[in-house]
Design an enzyme around this catalytic site. Sequence first.
Site, mmCIF file in Angstrom:
data_model
loop_
_atom_site.group_PDB
_atom_site.id
_atom_site.type_symbol
_atom_site.label_atom_id
_atom_site.label_comp_id
_atom_site.label_asym_id
_atom_site.label_seq_id
_atom_site.Cartn_x
_atom_site.Cartn_y
_atom_site.Cartn_z
ATOM 1 N N SER A 538 0.842 -1.185 0.000
ATOM 2 C CA SER A 538 0.000 0.000 0.000
ATOM 3 C C SER A 538 0.891 1.253 0.000
ATOM 4 O O SER A 538 1.675 1.430 -0.924
ATOM 5 C CB SER A 538 -0.955 -0.034 1.198
ATOM 6 O OG SER A 538 -1.973 0.918 1.060
ATOM 7 N N ASP A 623 -9.931 -3.456 -5.338
ATOM 8 C CA ASP A 623 -9.279 -2.686 -4.277
ATOM 9 C C ASP A 623 -9.914 -1.305 -4.148
ATOM 10 O O ASP A 623 -10.027 -0.563 -5.121
ATOM 11 C CB ASP A 623 -7.786 -2.550 -4.599
ATOM 12 C CG ASP A 623 -6.957 -2.148 -3.394
ATOM 13 O OD1 ASP A 623 -7.460 -1.380 -2.554
ATOM 14 O OD2 ASP A 623 -5.804 -2.596 -3.294
ATOM 15 N N HIS A 658 -8.248 -4.792 -1.342
ATOM 16 C CA HIS A 658 -6.989 -4.348 -0.757
ATOM 17 C C HIS A 658 -6.381 -5.371 0.191
ATOM 18 O O HIS A 658 -5.170 -5.506 0.269
ATOM 19 C CB HIS A 658 -7.226 -3.030 -0.017
ATOM 20 C CG HIS A 658 -5.983 -2.241 0.256
ATOM 21 N ND1 HIS A 658 -5.194 -1.727 -0.748
ATOM 22 C CD2 HIS A 658 -5.392 -1.872 1.425
ATOM 23 C CE1 HIS A 658 -4.179 -1.068 -0.210
ATOM 24 N NE2 HIS A 658 -4.267 -1.144 1.094
#
Length: 686
Positions: A538, A623, A658
């Site tokens: 991330s 995501d 995610h």
Amino acid sequence: MIDIIQPPKAKQVLKTLSMHDDDRHDDYFWLNDKENQEVIDYLNSENDYYDAVTSKYKAFENTLFEEMKARIKEDDESVPYKFNGYWYIVKYKKGKDYPIYFRKKDTLENPDELLFDCNVMAEGHDYFKLAGLSVSPDNTMIAFGIDTVGRRNYTLQIKSLITDEIFFDAIESTTGSATWANDNKTIFYTVKDEKTLRSDKVFKHKLGSSTSADTLVFHEEDDTFGVAIYKSKSKKYLIIACYSTLTNEYYTLNADTPDGEFSVFQERVRGLEYSISHYDDQFYIVTNADGAVNFKLMKTPENTTKFNNWTEVIPHREEVLIEDVEIFKDFLVISERSNGLNHIRIKRWDGTEDYYLPFDNETYTAYTATNVEFDTKTLRYGYNSMTTPSSSIDFNMVTKQKTILKEQEVLDSNFNKDNYVSERVWAISTDGTKVPISMVYRKGIKKDGTNPVLLYAYGSYGHTIDPSFSSIRLSLLDRGFVYAIAHVRGGEYLGRMWYEGGKLLQKKNTFTDFIACSKFLIAQNYTSPDHLYALGGSAGGLLVGAVINEAPELYNGVIAAVPFVDVLTTMLDDSIPLTTGEYDEWGNPNDMTYYEYMKSYSPYDNVKKQDYPHILITTGLHDSQVQYWEPAKWVAKLRTYKTDNNNLLLKTNMKAGHGGASGRFEALREDAEEYAFLLNLENITT
């Protein structure tokens, strides 16, 4: 390493992006459309290429998966916690991927009452997540949220714990959680904007009425803020929380009068951060008011809550960060951090005692755990270290006796925590700042430059990566790897200023800190560039992406998981989830100063014609945090620019978001894929 299999080549469609009299040319902007079959075809072709390249070590990957899985106790259950007369327990069954939720009335000897079997609920879904469980005050109903896509957009429902019936039609686009008023008839819930996924509205629902008649209680119109609602631990107040990176605002309402009007606690003032907890006739406030960078604790009478009524309880200390507080009937518990280390402080309200729980090394993590009961003398906390599995501990705050309720079992006859060594060392960054590194490895390694080292970091949002235990990681350590965490600026490991020094116009400190840590490990002969690997996910994917543009020669391989790499384009698009709420973290590029600074480090904008390490990049089609097209575009551009023959792999989970796969063990496959990638580069195949 030259692969005879040819990688996919994304078509180039020139798009010019203009801002501040500056033109950026993006050949792969077209990938920002998952409704376009060509985009799906490209992602699938990258997955096919990934499968082809990794097929030579697929059997080893499966071995790693089974090895990781075998260390985890399949028939397992959580340590029970008591709330409002019931004990709550989560169980896992052998061969099942999802948790089963139970409760027992009064004592643990009473029979189980099944709340949810997620294995049954997940049937027919590629992804499944249950969240936000909230039991009514009279213990007869439960609210819950379900996500079957992985986009963190939950469908909210309520069911009877007496009859198991669902009370009303599902409410879509929520955060998944609901808060009960004390009348057992009224719930409050938060709705997300369908496009941006920003939590922006609080609604009130009366049981027995149509959801279409639900009342809008609060609308957060500032698109840099999100909103949530919860109940105070004292059960007296419903609390609406408005939050942004730098500013907080709260509204309160007596939970006995859900049809009343919420009152503002303290109006938002840019830069004023605070959180509130209720006790007796006071609110306790953790805040950065009056320049308290590392926060202080204040209090105010519950009927006069504005800032000018706040008085100091625990003053600001430059060397101590206050992270959180737990309120009990007789005790105040403060979670602190100093010199990077967790501390748990316990104070009696009557002032007769004030002491710390003792911890004795530099690579541990300690934290307050589930403490939902207000009138109790027992504090539950967790402890682990890089060499010691996690323990759940009950601590009697009166007698100071502790009871270890459970220690994580590592089902491996060869595992002995005494076989491993952890240490904390310090690198020097380019501006002279000392940067800590926590690391763990098997005893007996030699500092001869040949050890493979996996260096991990995150470095954003003030989120601290604490040194903790991982049974999965043993698959690397037992094969000779050193695992290290670079506590770079952008996290809060060394206090709030550590965070401030790695955000906005100081963001590059995050990257130079990581490079400094890498050079330190090489200089100290822990490893060498032929054996050093970087990992980030991330915002940590942004970190490794920026680092390999600047210093690719330091690494043999890199893993970037769901990486945030197209920083400038994303931050200029306020229709994308999270963008507007991120301005205080990264800056607003509509301002030319921030535009130019972001452009100078954005990994996608700074891909160069140079050699890059071996790279594995992962993403999820759904995501919600980092859109899939960022890593997809990055890979396409890297393929065009890189001048090496090293592997560049993109793995897209077409069924998740995610957080990756939702199943308990299915998620391990993703770890096994990453580890197999690293171990193959070290020619370790068993």
